[in-house]
Design a protein around this motif. Structure first.
Motif, PDB file in Angstrom:
ATOM      1  N   LYS A  21       0.849  -1.191   0.000  1.00 19.11           N
ATOM      2  CA  LYS A  21       0.000   0.000   0.000  1.00 19.11           C
ATOM      3  C   LYS A  21       0.879   1.233   0.000  1.00 19.11           C
ATOM      4  CE  LYS A  21      -3.726  -1.459   2.996  1.00 19.11           C
ATOM      5  NZ  LYS A  21      -4.479  -0.974   4.159  1.00 19.11           N
ATOM      6  N   LEU A  39     -12.266  -1.241  -1.538  1.00 22.18           N
ATOM      7  CA  LEU A  39     -12.241  -1.202  -2.989  1.00 22.18           C
ATOM      8  C   LEU A  39     -13.328  -0.312  -3.577  1.00 22.18           C
ATOM      9  CD1 LEU A  39     -11.515  -4.891  -3.945  1.00 22.18           C
ATOM     10  CD2 LEU A  39     -10.042  -2.915  -4.070  1.00 22.18           C
ATOM     11  N   SER A  40     -14.503  -0.249  -2.934  1.00 18.50           N
ATOM     12  CA  SER A  40     -15.615   0.440  -3.605  1.00 18.50           C
ATOM     13  C   SER A  40     -15.603   1.945  -3.378  1.00 18.50           C
ATOM     14  CB  SER A  40     -16.931  -0.125  -3.125  1.00 18.50           C
ATOM     15  OG  SER A  40     -17.051   0.129  -1.750  1.00 18.50           O
ATOM     16  N   GLY A  76       2.627   1.959  -3.223  1.00 15.68           N
ATOM     17  CA  GLY A  76       1.754   2.212  -4.359  1.00 15.68           C
ATOM     18  C   GLY A  76       1.554   1.016  -5.280  1.00 15.68           C
ATOM     19  N   THR A  77       2.261  -0.066  -5.003  1.00 15.40           N
ATOM     20  CA  THR A  77       2.095  -1.234  -5.873  1.00 15.40           C
ATOM     21  C   THR A  77       0.718  -1.870  -5.685  1.00 15.40           C
ATOM     22  OG1 THR A  77       3.371  -2.402  -4.222  1.00 15.40           O
ATOM     23  CG2 THR A  77       4.478  -1.885  -6.258  1.00 15.40           C
ATOM     24  N   GLU A  88      -2.083  -0.376  -5.531  1.00  9.79           N
ATOM     25  CA  GLU A  88      -2.975   0.250  -6.502  1.00  9.79           C
ATOM     26  C   GLU A  88      -2.888  -0.460  -7.844  1.00  9.79           C
ATOM     27  OE1 GLU A  88      -1.922   4.390  -5.734  1.00  9.79           O
ATOM     28  OE2 GLU A  88      -3.482   4.862  -7.208  1.00  9.79           O
ATOM     29  N   ILE A  89      -1.642  -0.705  -8.259  1.00 15.14           N
ATOM     30  CA  ILE A  89      -1.429  -1.359  -9.548  1.00 15.14           C
ATOM     31  C   ILE A  89      -2.057  -2.754  -9.531  1.00 15.14           C
ATOM     32  CG2 ILE A  89       0.335  -2.117 -11.180  1.00 15.14           C
ATOM     33  CD1 ILE A  89       0.652   0.723 -10.880  1.00 15.14           C
ATOM     34  N   LEU A  90      -1.900  -3.437  -8.406  1.00 15.48           N
ATOM     35  CA  LEU A  90      -2.461  -4.786  -8.302  1.00 15.48           C
ATOM     36  C   LEU A  90      -3.980  -4.735  -8.356  1.00 15.48           C
ATOM     37  CD1 LEU A  90      -0.202  -6.327  -5.535  1.00 15.48           C
ATOM     38  CD2 LEU A  90      -0.084  -6.679  -7.987  1.00 15.48           C
ATOM     39  N   LEU A  91      -4.567  -3.717  -7.719  1.00 14.39           N
ATOM     40  CA  LEU A  91      -6.026  -3.624  -7.687  1.00 14.39           C
ATOM     41  C   LEU A  91      -6.594  -3.283  -9.062  1.00 14.39           C
ATOM     42  CD1 LEU A  91      -6.654  -1.848  -4.280  1.00 14.39           C
ATOM     43  CD2 LEU A  91      -6.867  -4.258  -4.831  1.00 14.39           C
ATOM     44  N   VAL A  92      -5.816  -2.515  -9.843  1.00 11.02           N
ATOM     45  CA  VAL A  92      -6.280  -2.165 -11.177  1.00 11.02           C
ATOM     46  C   VAL A  92      -6.122  -3.347 -12.129  1.00 11.02           C
ATOM     47  CG1 VAL A  92      -5.926  -0.592 -13.102  1.00 11.02           C
ATOM     48  CG2 VAL A  92      -5.749   0.259 -10.794  1.00 11.02           C
ATOM     49  N   SER A  93      -5.239  -4.260 -11.775  1.00 15.55           N
ATOM     50  CA  SER A  93      -5.018  -5.432 -12.631  1.00 15.55           C
ATOM     51  C   SER A  93      -6.164  -6.428 -12.435  1.00 15.55           C
ATOM     52  CB  SER A  93      -3.695  -6.091 -12.267  1.00 15.55           C
ATOM     53  OG  SER A  93      -3.880  -6.945 -11.167  1.00 15.55           O
ATOM     54  N   PRO A  94      -6.293  -7.366 -13.374  1.00 16.02           N
ATOM     55  CA  PRO A  94      -7.374  -8.346 -13.230  1.00 16.02           C
ATOM     56  C   PRO A  94      -7.126  -9.354 -12.107  1.00 16.02           C
ATOM     57  CG  PRO A  94      -6.222  -8.633 -15.340  1.00 16.02           C
ATOM     58  CD  PRO A  94      -5.578  -7.494 -14.650  1.00 16.02           C
ATOM     59  N   PHE A  95      -5.986  -9.278 -11.485  1.00 14.30           N
ATOM     60  CA  PHE A  95      -5.669 -10.175 -10.388  1.00 14.30           C
ATOM     61  C   PHE A  95      -6.627  -9.914  -9.226  1.00 14.30           C
ATOM     62  CE2 PHE A  95      -2.803 -11.867  -7.070  1.00 14.30           C
ATOM     63  CZ  PHE A  95      -2.429 -13.043  -7.711  1.00 14.30           C
TER      64      PHE A  95
END
Lengths: 246, 368
Positions: B199, B367-368, B202-203, B205-212
C-alpha cells in the motif's frame, strides 16, 4: 471520427453529501492522448478510479473499452493499463523480475513473457540493468520502465496518474516520446498532470473544477476560446473560481 | 492459477532477498529456545538437596543411595534437624529437602504404606515442579523394585510441600510458549508489514487495477509465511527434542495440524491489521503491542492466568495464543489426543473464521 473507447454520461460519485464527481460527460477516442486536468481536490482521482473499475459510480453511465463500469469491472481491468503518481514497481526485484511479474499477473504466457520482456529491455536500452535491482535505477528510468510495464499486456487504454511528478524536463520529454509511441500503436492515453507544457502535448484536454468538467477541447481551441496565449492562463482562469481545495 | 504462482514466487523473492528479515525469521526461534532452554536445564541438573534421615534404616539408606545416583541431585549433607532445612532454603544453598520419618522401614513392612516428605523451594515454580517430579520418580522406581519380590504391594507415599508458593503457579514448560510467540511474531507482523508495504509503495494500486483478484493477493501473501512458519515449527521441535531432551509425547501429526491452524489464525490477524492500517510502522507497532504482548501476558506461558483478576481472565479468552498454548502443552507434554483438545481447537477455528470474514469484508469495502 474514430472508435470511442471511453464514454461517460452524467457520471456521478457521491460520498455522503459530498459530490466528488458531478455529472461527468466525455468521450475519448482510440489512439487519442487525452489530458485530464484539474486542481488538487477537483475530483480527478475519483473519476479515474471509476474509469478503472476500482470504484462503482453513484449514478450515470459509462463504458470503458466497450465494457460497463457497473457490471464488467473485471473485463475493464483486463483491457486497461495503469500507472500511478507514486513510482510503483518492486524495488527489491530486478528489472526483469518486475516485467515478468506484472506480465504474469495479466496472464501472459511464458513465451509471450519472454519475447515481451526482451523487446522491452532492448527498447529501453536496459540490457545491462536487466538483472539488477530496480532500486538502483535513476528515477527517470524507473518511470519509463513503469510506463512500459503498464502497456506490456497491450491494453486498449492506459491511465496515467501524474506520471512525471518529480522528473527533470529532459526525462519528461523522453517519457512523452514513449507516450506518443504507444498512441501511434493505437493505445489510448488518459493522463492527468499538473504541468501545463504537458497539457499542450495532448490532443484534447478537459479541466475539472469542483467535481465538474468546466472545459473540454483541444489546447489550441481552448486558448482561442479564453483568448489567452498559454494553457497556463486557461487553467488559471478556470481554477481560480474553485471553492474546494486540498 | 498460473497468476497465483507468479505472485507467490514474487513473495518468496521479497522474503529471501531481505537478509536481515531472513536472519530474524530463522534465527529468532533458535535464540529463544537456547535462552529459555539453558536458563532452565542448567539449574535442574545437579541441584543440591538436603536429606533428613530420621530412620537410618536399610530402606531409607537405599533410597538415599538411589537419589545420589541420579544426575539431577547432589546431596548436600544429611542434616539432623528441621531448622537446617529452613536455613538452607533461605540461604538458597538447597533447592529441595527430603525427610524420612523415624521407623521408616518398620512402617513400610508392617503397614505396607509409609510417607516420605518432600519439600521444595517453590519461589521458582518451574524448578520446584521439576525437582519434585524427579524425586518422586526416583522413589517410585524404588517402590516398584521392592514390589517385584513382595507378595503384598508396598507403598511409599511422597508427601509434597511447595514452600513459599504453595499453589505453584507457573509454567510447566516454555517450548509451547515459545512456539506461540514465534509464530505470532512471524505470521502477524510479517504478513501485516508485507501487505501494508504494497500500500505504502503504491504497488497495491497497480495490483487492484489489474485483473488479479484481491482475494488472491491475500492468499499469495499468506502462502510463503505459512511455509516459513512451518519450518520454524520444525526447528523449534527439533531443538526441544534433541537439545533440551524434551520428548513429544503425543502425535506429531496432530501437533502439526494444530500448528497449521494457529499459523492460519495469525495470518488472518496479520491481514486484518494490514487492512486497517496504512503505514508499515503502524502495522508493526500494532502487531508488536497488540499481538505479542497479549501472547506473553495472557497465554499462561509466563504468568499464570488463574492468578489474574477476573476481567483479565475473561480477556485472556480472546487471545488465540492462549488456546494454542494449551493445545501444544497437551499434545507435547501430556501426550493427549484430539479428544482432549477438541474444544480449544474449535475455539481457534472460530476465531480464525471470524477474523477471516471481517478482514475480507473490510478489504472489499476499501475497494468500492
Amino acid at each position: 471520427m474514430s472508435e470511442t473507447v471511453i464514454h461517460a454520461e452524467n457520471l456521478t460519485k457521491r460520498f455522503g453529501d459530498f459530490v466528488a464527481a458531478n455529472a461527468l460527460t466525455l468521450e475519448v477516442y482510440k489512439g487519442e492522448i487525452f489530458g485530464f486536468l484539474g486542481a488538487n481536490g477537483a475530483g480527478k482521482t475519483t473519476a479515474m478510479r471509476m474509469f478503472c473499475g476500482l470504484s462503482i459510480p453513484t449514478s450515470g453511465k459509462a463504458t470503458i473499452a466497450g465494457y460497463d463500469v457497473y457490471r464488467q469491472t473485471e473485463l475493464i481491468k483486463k483491457n486497461i493499463g495503469y500507472m500511478s503518481q507514486k513510482f510503483s514497481l518492486y524495488e527489491d526485484l530486478t528489472v526483469l523480475e518486475n516485467i515478468r511479474f506484472f506480465g504474469g499477473i495479466y496472464g501472459l504466457s511464458n513465451a509471450q513473457l519472454k519475447s515481451k520482456s526482451d523487446e522491452l529491455i532492448t527498447q529501453l536500452g536496459l540490457q545491462h540493468e536487466a538483472k539488477k535491482l530496480v532500486s538502483g535505477l535513476p528515477l527517470g528510468w524507473k518511470q519509463k520502465l513503469s510506463f512500459s510495464v503498464a502497456v506490456l499486456h497491450q491494453p486498449k487504454i492506459v491511465f496515467l496518474d501524474e506520471p512525471t511528478g518529480g522528473v527533470d524536463p529532459v526525462t519528461r520529454r523522453q517519457f512523452w516520446d514513449l507516450i506518443y509511441d504507444a498512441a501511434d500503436k493505437g493505445v489510448t492515453i488518459f493522463v492527468t498532470t499538473h504541468y501545463m507544457d504537458e497539457a499542450e502535448y495532448c490532443n484534447r484536454i478537459s479541466i475539472m473544477v469542483d467535481g465538474k468538467i468546466e472545459a473540454l477541447d483541444s489546447p489550441g481551441n481552448l486558448k482561442k476560446h479564453f483568448q489567452v496565449d498559454s494553457m497556463h492562463e486557461v487553467f488559471y482562469q478556470l481554477a481560480r473560481g474553485a471553492k474546494r481545495g486540498e | 492459477m498460473k497468476q497465483l504462482l507468479v505472485f507467490i514466487k514474487k513473495e518468496f523473492a521479497h522474503v529471501l532477498r531481505d537478509r536481515k528479515t531472513l536472519l530474524i525469521l530463522f534465527g529468532m526461534p533458535v535464540v529463544q529456545i537456547l535462552i529459555f532452554g539453558f536458563a532452565l536445564t542448567n539449574e535442574v541438573k545437579n541441584s543440591k538437596i538436603l536429606i533428613v534421615d530420621n530412620a537410618k534404616d536399610i530402606v531409607s539408606q537405599r533410597l538415599i543411595t538411589q537419589l545420589e545416583a541420579s544426575r539431577y541431585f547432589e546431596i548436600e549433607k544429611a542434616a539432623w534437624n528441621h531448622d537446617q532445612i529452613e536455613e538452607g532454603f533461605k540461604a538458597g544453598t538447597i533447592k529441595l529437602a527430603i525427610v524420612f520419618p523415624a521407623n521408616f522401614q518398620n512402617e513400610l513392612l508392617h503397614q505396607n504404606s509409609v510417607q516420605v516428605q518432600i519439600l521444595a523451594d517453590a519461589s521458582d515454580p518451574n524448578n520446584a515442579t521439576t525437582l519434585i517430579n524427579y524425586a518422586s520418580s526416583v522413589i517410585q522406581d524404588y517402590q516398584s523394585q521392592v514390589n517385584q519380590t513382595a507378595t503384598v504391594p508396598y507403598r511409599i507415599i511422597p508427601e509434597m510441600r511447595m514452600l513459599y508458593n504453595p499453589q505453584l503457579k507457573g509454567a510447566h514448560n516454555f517450548v509451547p510458549g515459545v512456539m506461540a510467540l514465534v509464530l505470532m511474531l512471524v505470521c502477524v507482523m510479517m504478513t501485516a508489514v508485507s501487505i501494508v508495504k504494497e500500500k505504502e509503495t503504491g504497488t497495491m494500486e497497480i495490483l487492484l487495477v489489474s485483473p488479479f483478484k484481491p482475494i488472491l493477493v491475500i492468499l499469495a501473501k499468506a502462502v510463503p509465511y505459512l511455509l516459513l512458519s512451518l519450518i520454524n515449527v520444525v526447528s523449534i521441535l527439533l531443538l526441544s527434542v534433541f537439545l533440551l531432551d524434551l520428548p513429544i509425547h503425543g502425535s506429531i501429526l496432530l501437533l502439526f495440524a494444530e500448528s497449521t491452524l494457529f499459523i492460519i489464525t495469525c495470518l488472518t490477524l496479520g491481514i486484518f491489521i494490514s487492512v486497517k492500517t496504512d503505514s508499515q510502522q503502524t502495522a508493526m507497532l500494532i502487531s508488536l503491542m497488540g499481538m505479542l504482548l497479549p501472547t506473553i501476558l495472557f497465554s499462561g506461558f509466563m504468568f499464570p492466568i488463574e492468578n489474574m483478576p477476573l476481567p483479565l481472565q475473561i480477556i485472556s479468552n480472546i487471545v488465540p495464543s492462549k488456546w494454542f498454548y494449551i493445545i501444544v502443552k497437551s499434545i507435547m507434554i501430556k501426550g493427549l489426543g484430539i479428544a482432549a483438545i477438541w474444544k480449544e481447537t474449535l475455539i481457534l477455528v472460530g476465531i480464525t473464521s471470524f477474523l477471516l470474514v471481517i478482514s475480507l469484508k473490510s478489504f472489499k469495502i476499501r475497494l468500492s
